[in-house]
Structure formats: structure tokens, C-alpha cells
Motif scaffolding. Structure first.
Motif, PDB file in Angstrom:
ATOM      1  N   HIS A  28       0.865  -1.176   0.000  1.00 46.47           N
ATOM      2  CA  HIS A  28       0.000   0.000   0.000  1.00 46.47           C
ATOM      3  C   HIS A  28       0.902   1.226   0.000  1.00 46.47           C
ATOM      4  O   HIS A  28       1.840   1.310   0.794  1.00 46.47           O
ATOM      5  CB  HIS A  28      -0.901   0.016   1.233  1.00 46.47           C
ATOM      6  N   PHE A  54      -2.807   3.498  -3.189  1.00 49.86           N
ATOM      7  CA  PHE A  54      -2.797   2.416  -4.154  1.00 49.86           C
ATOM      8  C   PHE A  54      -2.483   1.127  -3.412  1.00 49.86           C
ATOM      9  O   PHE A  54      -1.593   1.096  -2.566  1.00 49.86           O
ATOM     10  CB  PHE A  54      -1.725   2.641  -5.223  1.00 49.86           C
ATOM     11  N   SER A  55      -3.195   0.077  -3.741  1.00 46.49           N
ATOM     12  CA  SER A  55      -2.906  -1.262  -3.254  1.00 46.49           C
ATOM     13  C   SER A  55      -2.456  -2.069  -4.460  1.00 46.49           C
ATOM     14  O   SER A  55      -3.205  -2.214  -5.422  1.00 46.49           O
ATOM     15  CB  SER A  55      -4.151  -1.898  -2.636  1.00 46.49           C
ATOM     16  N   ILE A  56      -1.224  -2.549  -4.418  1.00 50.06           N
ATOM     17  CA  ILE A  56      -0.654  -3.268  -5.549  1.00 50.06           C
ATOM     18  C   ILE A  56      -0.260  -4.663  -5.094  1.00 50.06           C
ATOM     19  O   ILE A  56       0.484  -4.809  -4.115  1.00 50.06           O
ATOM     20  CB  ILE A  56       0.583  -2.534  -6.101  1.00 50.06           C
ATOM     21  N   SER A 110       0.321   7.734  -3.573  1.00 51.56           N
ATOM     22  CA  SER A 110       0.956   8.142  -4.825  1.00 51.56           C
ATOM     23  C   SER A 110       1.402   9.601  -4.791  1.00 51.56           C
ATOM     24  O   SER A 110       0.723  10.462  -4.244  1.00 51.56           O
ATOM     25  CB  SER A 110       0.011   7.925  -5.998  1.00 51.56           C
ATOM     26  N   GLN A 157      -3.451   9.563  -3.595  1.00 51.29           N
ATOM     27  CA  GLN A 157      -4.430   8.512  -3.332  1.00 51.29           C
ATOM     28  C   GLN A 157      -3.693   7.249  -2.906  1.00 51.29           C
ATOM     29  O   GLN A 157      -2.559   7.010  -3.297  1.00 51.29           O
ATOM     30  CB  GLN A 157      -5.255   8.214  -4.589  1.00 51.29           C
ATOM     31  N   VAL A 160       1.170   8.935 -11.989  1.00 52.33           N
ATOM     32  CA  VAL A 160      -0.258   8.669 -12.182  1.00 52.33           C
ATOM     33  C   VAL A 160      -0.918   9.959 -12.661  1.00 52.33           C
ATOM     34  O   VAL A 160      -0.379  11.043 -12.464  1.00 52.33           O
ATOM     35  CB  VAL A 160      -0.931   8.188 -10.869  1.00 52.33           C
ATOM     36  N   LEU A 209      -5.351  11.128  -9.519  1.00 54.45           N
ATOM     37  CA  LEU A 209      -4.985   9.979  -8.689  1.00 54.45           C
ATOM     38  C   LEU A 209      -3.810  10.259  -7.754  1.00 54.45           C
ATOM     39  O   LEU A 209      -3.421   9.390  -6.973  1.00 54.45           O
ATOM     40  CB  LEU A 209      -4.662   8.769  -9.573  1.00 54.45           C
TER      41      LEU A 209
END
Length: 80
Positions: free
Chosen positions: A41, A57-59, A44, A55, A48, A52
Motif C-alpha cells: 500500500h 494504491f494497493s498493488i 501516490s 491517493q 499517475v 490519482l
């Protein structure tokens, strides 16, 4: 000692990270806030579209093509 990728990434929680993936958004730079066994997690900063930025991000780790996590502040340039 053989560490898992999640273990190695856990050492960089709180630092900036550049993550490249094979899917959109092909790369993202941000602050690593958490690492789970199969997901990271981050908040960002760039890489992006503007809406975005800042925000979470879950990758999934399996979708990471390459990454670089800062060990020392400033190793990843800041983009304004």
C-alpha cells in the motif's frame, strides 16, 4: 538468509518507493505505508494522472515488475 519480497519491502515502510507494473499505471512513486504478505500500500506522488495523486494504491506483489525503495531520503528525485 533467504528473505521474501514482502519481508524486504517491509524494511522500507515509511520511505518512498518507485514501483513498475505491467498494467496501468505502469509506474508510480509514492510513500510506502504498509506491506502485507501479498500486497503493498502506498500513497501516490507521481507517475499517475493528476486526479490519482495523493491517493492510496494497493498493488499485489505478484504484479510488480520492478521496484526501488529508498534507503536514504532523496534517492528518488522529487517531481513538482
Amino acid at each position: 538468509m533467504n528473505q521474501s519480497l514482502a519481508d524486504k519491502l517491509s524494511l522500507s515502510i515509511g520511505n518512498r518507493i518507485l514501483v513498475m507494473t505491467s498494467a496501468f499505471p505502469f509506474f508510480v512513486v509514492g510513500k510506502l505505508i504498509d506491506v502485507e504478505p501479498d500486497t503493498i500500500h502506498l500513497i501516490s506522488e507521481f507517475g499517475v494522472p493528476a486526479p490519482l495523486k495523493n491517493q492510496e494504491f494497493s498493488i499485489q506483489i505478484e504484479h510488480i515488475s520492478s521496484f526501488y525503495a529508498e534507503l536514504n531520503e532523496g534517492e528518488i528525485p522529487v517531481v513538482w
